[in-house]
Scaffold this motif. Structure first.
Motif, PDB file in Angstrom:
ATOM      1  N   VAL A 254       4.836  10.515 -11.277  1.00 24.93           N
ATOM      2  CA  VAL A 254       3.209  10.984 -10.956  1.00 24.93           C
ATOM      3  C   VAL A 254       2.640  10.108 -10.267  1.00 24.93           C
ATOM      4  O   VAL A 254       1.566  10.067  -9.488  1.00 24.93           O
ATOM      5  N   VAL A 255       2.793   8.680 -11.045  1.00 25.64           N
ATOM      6  CA  VAL A 255       1.810   7.393 -10.540  1.00 25.64           C
ATOM      7  C   VAL A 255       2.297   6.795  -9.247  1.00 25.64           C
ATOM      8  O   VAL A 255       1.635   6.557  -8.480  1.00 25.64           O
ATOM      9  N   LEU A 256       3.889   7.058  -9.022  1.00 24.79           N
ATOM     10  CA  LEU A 256       4.207   6.695  -7.705  1.00 24.79           C
ATOM     11  C   LEU A 256       3.887   7.670  -6.581  1.00 24.79           C
ATOM     12  O   LEU A 256       3.364   6.872  -5.689  1.00 24.79           O
ATOM     13  N   ARG A 257       3.665   8.909  -6.918  1.00 27.20           N
ATOM     14  CA  ARG A 257       3.311   9.795  -6.028  1.00 27.20           C
ATOM     15  C   ARG A 257       1.696   9.970  -5.633  1.00 27.20           C
ATOM     16  O   ARG A 257       1.150  10.389  -4.688  1.00 27.20           O
ATOM     17  N   ASP A 258       0.801   9.155  -6.318  1.00 23.86           N
ATOM     18  CA  ASP A 258      -0.295   8.940  -6.347  1.00 23.86           C
ATOM     19  C   ASP A 258      -0.942   7.990  -5.439  1.00 23.86           C
ATOM     20  O   ASP A 258      -0.864   6.842  -5.763  1.00 23.86           O
ATOM     21  N   LYS A 259      -1.133   8.226  -4.216  1.00 31.57           N
ATOM     22  CA  LYS A 259      -1.168   7.130  -3.201  1.00 31.57           C
ATOM     23  C   LYS A 259      -2.408   6.064  -3.267  1.00 31.57           C
ATOM     24  O   LYS A 259      -2.191   5.022  -3.349  1.00 31.57           O
ATOM     25  N   PHE A 260      -3.513   6.682  -3.921  1.00 34.92           N
ATOM     26  CA  PHE A 260      -4.653   5.866  -3.774  1.00 34.92           C
ATOM     27  C   PHE A 260      -5.065   5.502  -5.321  1.00 34.92           C
ATOM     28  O   PHE A 260      -6.031   5.204  -5.536  1.00 34.92           O
ATOM     29  N   GLY A 261      -4.128   5.572  -6.187  1.00 36.08           N
ATOM     30  CA  GLY A 261      -4.187   5.408  -7.759  1.00 36.08           C
ATOM     31  C   GLY A 261      -5.600   6.059  -8.211  1.00 36.08           C
ATOM     32  O   GLY A 261      -6.051   5.658  -9.212  1.00 36.08           O
ATOM     33  N   GLU A 262      -5.677   7.381  -8.114  1.00 33.11           N
ATOM     34  CA  GLU A 262      -6.802   8.347  -8.681  1.00 33.11           C
ATOM     35  C   GLU A 262      -6.537   8.351 -10.072  1.00 33.11           C
ATOM     36  O   GLU A 262      -7.332   8.378 -10.899  1.00 33.11           O
TER      37      GLU A 262
ATOM     38  N   SER B  76      -6.174   6.301  10.310  1.00 28.71           N
ATOM     39  CA  SER B  76      -5.335   6.511   9.303  1.00 28.71           C
ATOM     40  C   SER B  76      -4.075   5.613   9.400  1.00 28.71           C
ATOM     41  O   SER B  76      -3.689   5.670  10.465  1.00 28.71           O
ATOM     42  N   LEU B  77      -3.752   4.856   8.451  1.00 32.34           N
ATOM     43  CA  LEU B  77      -2.655   4.100   8.390  1.00 32.34           C
ATOM     44  C   LEU B  77      -1.606   4.838   8.608  1.00 32.34           C
ATOM     45  O   LEU B  77      -0.592   4.479   9.101  1.00 32.34           O
ATOM     46  N   ASP B  78      -1.387   6.168   8.055  1.00 28.10           N
ATOM     47  CA  ASP B  78      -0.039   6.791   8.207  1.00 28.10           C
ATOM     48  C   ASP B  78      -0.041   7.212   9.456  1.00 28.10           C
ATOM     49  O   ASP B  78       1.317   7.653   9.786  1.00 28.10           O
ATOM     50  N   SER B  79      -0.914   7.606  10.122  1.00 21.73           N
ATOM     51  CA  SER B  79      -0.803   8.080  11.771  1.00 21.73           C
ATOM     52  C   SER B  79      -0.483   6.976  12.823  1.00 21.73           C
ATOM     53  O   SER B  79       0.024   7.195  13.606  1.00 21.73           O
ATOM     54  N   VAL B  80      -1.049   5.709  12.310  1.00 26.40           N
ATOM     55  CA  VAL B  80      -0.852   4.598  13.347  1.00 26.40           C
ATOM     56  C   VAL B  80       0.580   4.108  13.174  1.00 26.40           C
ATOM     57  O   VAL B  80       1.363   3.562  13.975  1.00 26.40           O
TER      58      VAL B  80
ATOM     59  N   ILE C 149       6.770   5.830   8.751  1.00 25.75           N
ATOM     60  CA  ILE C 149       5.689   5.193   7.870  1.00 25.75           C
ATOM     61  C   ILE C 149       6.267   3.884   7.443  1.00 25.75           C
ATOM     62  O   ILE C 149       5.672   2.645   7.696  1.00 25.75           O
ATOM     63  N   TYR C 150       7.662   3.966   6.895  1.00 29.60           N
ATOM     64  CA  TYR C 150       8.129   2.748   6.574  1.00 29.60           C
ATOM     65  C   TYR C 150       8.466   1.613   7.661  1.00 29.60           C
ATOM     66  O   TYR C 150       8.502   0.500   7.323  1.00 29.60           O
TER      67      TYR C 150
ATOM     68  N   LEU D   4       0.768  -1.299   0.168  1.00 26.83           N
ATOM     69  CA  LEU D   4       0.045   0.107  -0.080  1.00 26.83           C
ATOM     70  C   LEU D   4       0.696   1.249   0.070  1.00 26.83           C
ATOM     71  O   LEU D   4       0.371   2.400  -0.188  1.00 26.83           O
ATOM     72  N   ARG D   5       2.171   1.154   0.405  1.00 30.91           N
ATOM     73  CA  ARG D   5       2.640   2.531   0.771  1.00 30.91           C
ATOM     74  C   ARG D   5       4.185   2.576   0.135  1.00 30.91           C
ATOM     75  O   ARG D   5       4.817   3.688  -0.085  1.00 30.91           O
TER      76      ARG D   5
END
Length: 1106
Positions: A498-506, A591-595, A444-445, A157-158
């Motif tokens: 730009v695709v790599l930085r698109d976290k949710f694949g919008e 939030s996954l990024d906060s946990v 996060i990693y 996911l990240r």
């Protein structure tokens, strides 16, 4: 085993017959058969050999240390020892078993965990079954579980988003740092795990047994919290995959505007996360065996997903997937509200605005008012995954950090900038949801490299834990490090930035970025990551309650003991409930990024202390530190510990401080309230080494005056039941010391050690418990000696160690010193005074010690009076200052009285004393008392006469004990009557026949017989034994005169003082007058409630210099 040995049977004696030879042969067969018994399944555990009788032999009476290898059975000792060859050791057989017995138990010892296997057997059959030997090898038991725990939600996911934001180079640095950290931790863990048999408990067991219960409990709870929050992270990852990539239409909360999509997503995560957590907790509660049976399925999903990624990378080299990405200028567009990446398209032989036109313009007509940037820039469509041979790696080498809400832009694409943006919030741009920077990405990693403890947590299920744990863990870390590092390079080489930085694949119509790269289908990654994160969450909910149960059952944290209980089969029900509640708090964060940074803190702290444990054990070189794993070094452990600490503050300095505060509070709580455990930990060894080093550094000579403080040896007297007679003496010690410096509490038992060692142990326990009640921090030293006199002398000479020796002796005044049967007689007291003088030690004697305040009392007012008669080095000034630091005496005022003789200038003495106290930085009232020379009073002669009469009578008359007591009482009555006569005479109006300025011998005798009371006429025969007045010791008369006069002066000014400190005169050089010395001190302090007699050591203890 590496050691080869041969069992040599002992030849039977010639007179022993064949029975002894047969017994010896039987013992040899038992020793050889013990090795073959190892690993036999289902066999009964062999009973203890005949060499282990249970009956108690005399021995030394001391209990031996409990061992899992030694058990005692009821065997008749006489029948066992009859005809044996080991009769020389027969009295030690109850505590020291034969070697054959020890080897037999070693071979049949099992360290199977109290965990899953036994629980499953209990569910299947309620009867107790024989525990089978564990058979899990390195691959199944360590390597694959570590692989499953390390490869998880962050990879799927990240990781692509981290590569896009940090660039390939910085991402490589992030992963390298984290992997090096875990590798160094694994090396340290391997050394600890191979240093003997590791029972079940994994990292908690290793840390607690290496660093002690305080560190073990603190780090164990941190590891528990980390594992619990990891479960929350896996659940959030599962829900994110489900709601974002599998079934977006399943969202319960719908956003009304584009700005509310993020908040609606968080609410959906909370709802679904809570339901998923409840479902997983039910699965764990119903049966752990189902979780373990599904573990291989989840692991297979992870492996297949990773293989599909590599297959997709290889395929992209010659046949890249068709993944179009729409750009407006250099801005990436979210492809969820349109299909065609163009402003117009041809329809019915004409150009018609597309759906994208309607998103940027107010109407669908060609003449509509549109966004300025949309008008000025062109739409282009690029391939989101151009393939590994496209050369896109060079564009992705460097970082592209952005603020929250920033546009995802492609570097190098043409773009016409607009001066003022009309609106961007409602436009279909891909925006960054959070602010990105290097340290945040590390936090996060890092959870993606946790999981290295999975093998050590299963130590009880391994066939050879000392071999499997190092090999499997290190291989798993090498494998996963290669996967992560290669994925970073491959993602950067295959996928557009730009695709790599698109976290949710919008930009990919809401599809998983890594899934679009995989082959043969994106659903392999989506389904595989869904099941792998779901399985990891179940594993966390399974492991965390057992870890909490292990901590609770150790009993080091009292309030957690309720969580050590569970169902009848041992399942940690209460611990599971608490774990689910804590996990719910992580789910509510949503939030996954906060946990992720939260659990990073707890895992990093756990890893840091694993490295610390290995470093401490290595540097201490304790004899028991003999790991089979040889490839470790204290420098590597120290580097790993430093790297863990650095990563904690790199990830989030405030989370790091909170985690350290939590661990510190737990540490102090265990230290204050927890049960005392002695596990042979390294911290205890570290303390011993530090104490040894410090003692060697402390100079053997006396310390400088500025560093002088009373290092007290407290002399306690005990009653017949070995209880302390004067507990207030310890209260005074605590008030005087306040925990600073050295305090040794000593006492003496009369007798021999062999006869009195049991009483000595009981007395020492009583003293230690009283020290705990009185909060006296120090050491207890009890001596058994043939006489109290010698024992006290030995304590004064030998108490302490090296430079840490006492310089002050504190003792209680012997109240009943006139009674000859008193165990602490005046002779012992006077000799102790002489011993302290010879040892150049200060002496404090507390008179009426039972009237001294307890530590809970508080004086709201009052004075501490110091009577400074002779200079003793300044100890009289220092003691009140130290006492006033304590809450009991804090509100008392300090007054200093000094005595001036006839030739002294009282006014100048007062000024000098005030200046001296000013330079000493001590605030006190000063008063100079003038003692004018006067004739010796009749009362003084009377006291001296009675004192010498008593001494002479006790020497000449061999009275029985009863008669001596009666004689002492009669002399006391005589003393009281005489004192009353003198007082009456003083108060009566003066008459010519009563004025006697100078007393002669004749006047004294005439006055004495003139004022005799009728009730004491029976003493005439006793006074016939008195010495003649010509032989009266004039030195005693002068001393008594001083004592009486000084006592009167002290009473006139300090009768109401809370405490009086007074110079203690030394004992006479002639030992014949020791009993007179006690009488002088009694008269000197008569009428005062609390007196502290002070005798200095002869050296200065205060200084005016800084």
């Amino acid at each position: 085993m590496p050691t080869n040995f041969t069992v040599v049977p002992v030849d039977a004696r010639a007179d022993g017959g064949p029975d002894e030879a047969a017994a010896a042969a039987e013992g040899a067969e038992g020793a050889e058969g013990a090795e073959g018994a190892e690993g036999a399944e289902g066999s009964e555990t062999p009973g203890p050999p005949e060499g282990e009788p249970d009956c108690q032999s005399p021995g030394d009476g001391n209990p031996r240390e409990n061992s899992p290898f030694i058990s005692h059975t009821d065997v008749d000792q006489e029948s066992f020892l009859e005809g044996k060859n080991m009769a020389l050791f027969e009295e030690e057989m109850d505590s020291n078993p034969m070697v054959s017995s020890l080897l037999n138990k070693l071979a049949n010892y099992t360290n199977l965990s109290q965990g899953v296997v036994e629980h499953e057997e209990h569910e299947e059959d309620s009867k107790r079954r024989e525990v089978k030997s564990p058979r899990m090898g390195t691959c199944i038991g360590v390597y694959l579980p570590c692989l499953q725990n390390i490869l998880g939600v962050i990879l799927f996911l990240r990781l692509t988003w981290i590569v896009g934001a940090a660039g390939v180079l910085e991402s490589f640095l992030i992963v390298s740092m984290c992997c090096i950290c875990t590798m160094l931790t694994a090396i340290s863990m391997s050394a600890i795990a191979t240093n003997g048999v590791v029972p079940a408990g994994g990292s908690y067991y290793m840390i607690s047994r290496s660093l002690g219960p305080e560190f073990g409990g603190a780090v164990g709870l941190c590891f528990y919290l980390g594992t619990t929050f990891a479960g929350a992270m896996y659940i959030l990852g599962t829900i994110e995959i489900f709601l974002t990539y599998i079934s977006p239409s399943a969202a319960i909360v719908q956003a009304e505007t584009a700005e509310g999509e993020a908040a609606a997503m968080l609410h959906n995560m909370r709802v679904y996360g809570t339901c998923t957590l409840a479902l997983m907790a039910m699965v764990v509660f119903v049966g752990v065996k189902y979780v373990n049976k599904l573990a291989l399925v989840f692991l297979a999903c992870v492996v297949l997903s990773i293989l599909s990624i590599y297959a997709g990378v290889i395929k992209s080299a010659f046949d890249p997937p068709d993944v179009p990405v729409c750009l407006l200028g250099n801005r990436t567009l979210s492809r969820r509200g349109f299909d065609v990446c163009a402003k117009f398209h041809v329809a019915n032989n004409g150009t018609v605005p597309t759906a994208l036109w309607g998103l940027f313009c107010n109407t669908s007509m060609p003449n509509a008012t549109c966004d300025e940037y949309f008008v000025q820039n062109n739409l282009t469509e690029i391939q989101g995954i151009p393939g590994v041979a496209s050369g896109v790696l060079l564009d992705n080498l460097w970082s592209t950090y952005a603020d929250k809400g920033a546009l995802v832009e492609r570097r190098g694409s043409p773009s016409v900038s607009v001066l003022e943006e009309s609106r961007t919030s409602g436009l279909p741009y891909v925006l960054t949801d959070i602010m990105t920077y290097f340290t945040m990405l590390v936090g996060i990693y890092f959870p993606s490299v946790t999981g290295i403890m999975a093998g050590s947590n299963r130590s009880g299920d391994l066939r050879d834990a000392q071999k499997s744990i190092p090999t499997g863990t290190i291989l798993a870390i090498v494998t996963t490090s290669f996967i992560y590092l290669s994925c970073i390079v491959l993602f950067g080489a295959c996928i557009e930035g730009v695709v790599l930085r698109d976290k949710f694949g919008e930009a990919l119509q809401g599809k998983l970025v890594i899934g679009m790269l995989a082959w043969p289908s994106p659903w392999v990654i989506v389904i595989g990551s869904f099941f792998s994160t779901c399985g990891a969450g179940l594993q966390s909910l399974t492991g965390a309650p057992r870890l909490l149960q292990a901590i609770a059952r150790d009993g080091i944290i009292p309030f957690l003991q309720v969580f050590g209980h569970g169902k009848a089969n041992g399942e940690p029900t209460w611990a599971l409930l608490l774990t689910a509640l804590i996990c719910e708090t992580g789910v509510l964060i949503a939030s996954l990024d906060s946990v992720a940074p939260i659990l990073s803190m707890f895992f990093l702290m756990c890893y840091m202390f694993v490295n610390l444990a290995c470093a401490v054990q290595t540097l201490l070189r304790t004899p028991n530190w003999r790991p089979r794993f040889r490839y470790y070094h204290w420098a590597l452990s120290f580097l790993g510990m430093s790297l863990c600490l650095a990563l904690m503050f790199i990830c989030s300095w405030y989370y790091a401080l909170v985690a350290m505060l939590i661990a510190g509070c737990i540490y102090k709580y265990i230290e204050y309230r927890g049960a005392e455990k002695e596990w042979g930990d390294g911290i205890r060894g570290l303390s011993l080494n530090a104490a040894h080093y410090a003692l060697l550094r402390v100079e053997h000579g006396p310390p400088h005056t500025k560093n002088w403080r009373p290092q007290v040896l407290v002399m306690l007297s005990l009653d017949e039941e070995q209880r302390v007679k004067h507990p207030r003496l310890l209260s005074l010690t605590a008030q005087l010391k306040a925990g600073k410096g050295l305090t040794i509490v000593g006492s003496v038992l009369e007798g021999t050690y062999l006869d009195k060692h049991t009483e000595a142990q009981r007395a020492e326990e009583n003293i230690r418990s009283l020290m705990g009640v009185e909060k006296t921090k120090g050491f207890c030293q009890l001596v058994v000696s043939s006489s109290l006199r010698d024992g006290m002398s030995h304590l004064i000479q030998s108490a302490g160690l090296g430079g840490m020796r006492h310089n002050t002796v504190l003792m209680a005044w012997p109240e009943s010193w006139k009674q000859e049967d008193n165990t602490f007689s005046w002779k012992n007291f006077v000799e102790t005074v002489r011993d302290t003088t010879a040892a150049q030690q200060a002496l404090l004697v507390a008179k009426n010690v039972d009237l001294f305040p307890q530590n809970q009392e508080r004086f709201s007012d009052g004075d501490i009076d110091v009577w400074w008669v002779v200079h003793d080095g300044g100890l009289l000034m220092l003691l009140p200052f130290l006492l006033r630091q304590h809450k009991v005496w804090r509100k008392c005022r300090m007054r200093i009285f000094t005595v001036a003789q006839v030739d002294d200038n009282s006014i100048q003495m007062k000024k000098d004393l005030q200046m001296f106290l000013y330079h000493l930085r001590i605030s006190a009232e000063v008063e100079v008392v003038e003692m004018v020379e006067s004739d010796i009073s009749a009362f003084t002669y009377e006291k001296t006469l009675l004192m010498e009469q008593r001494s002479q009578m006790l020497k000449q008359m061999q009275l029985s004990k009863t008669e001596q007591e009666r004689e002492a009482q009669l002399i006391h009555d005589r003393n009281t009557a005489s004192h009353a006569v003198v007082v009456t005479r003083t108060q009566a109006p003066s008459t010519p026949d009563k004025v006697q300025m100078t007393w002669t011998k004749e006047k004294l005798i005439a006055e004495k017989y003139k004022n005799k009371e009728p009730g004491v006429s029976g003493f005439k025969d006793l006074f016939s034994l008195k010495p003649e007045w010509g032989s009266l010791n004039q030195s005693n008369v002068r001393r008594m005169h001083t004592a009486v006069k000084l006592n009167g002066v002290v009473l006139s000014r300090s009768r109401g003082a809370q405490l009086v400190l007074l110079n203690m005169p030394g004992p006479p050089r002639n030992r014949q007058g020791d009993e007179n010395y006690m009488e002088f001190l009694e008269v000197l302090t008569e009428g005062l409630d609390r007196v502290l007699l002070v005798r200095g050591s002869g050296r200065e203890v205060v200084t005016i210099y800084s």
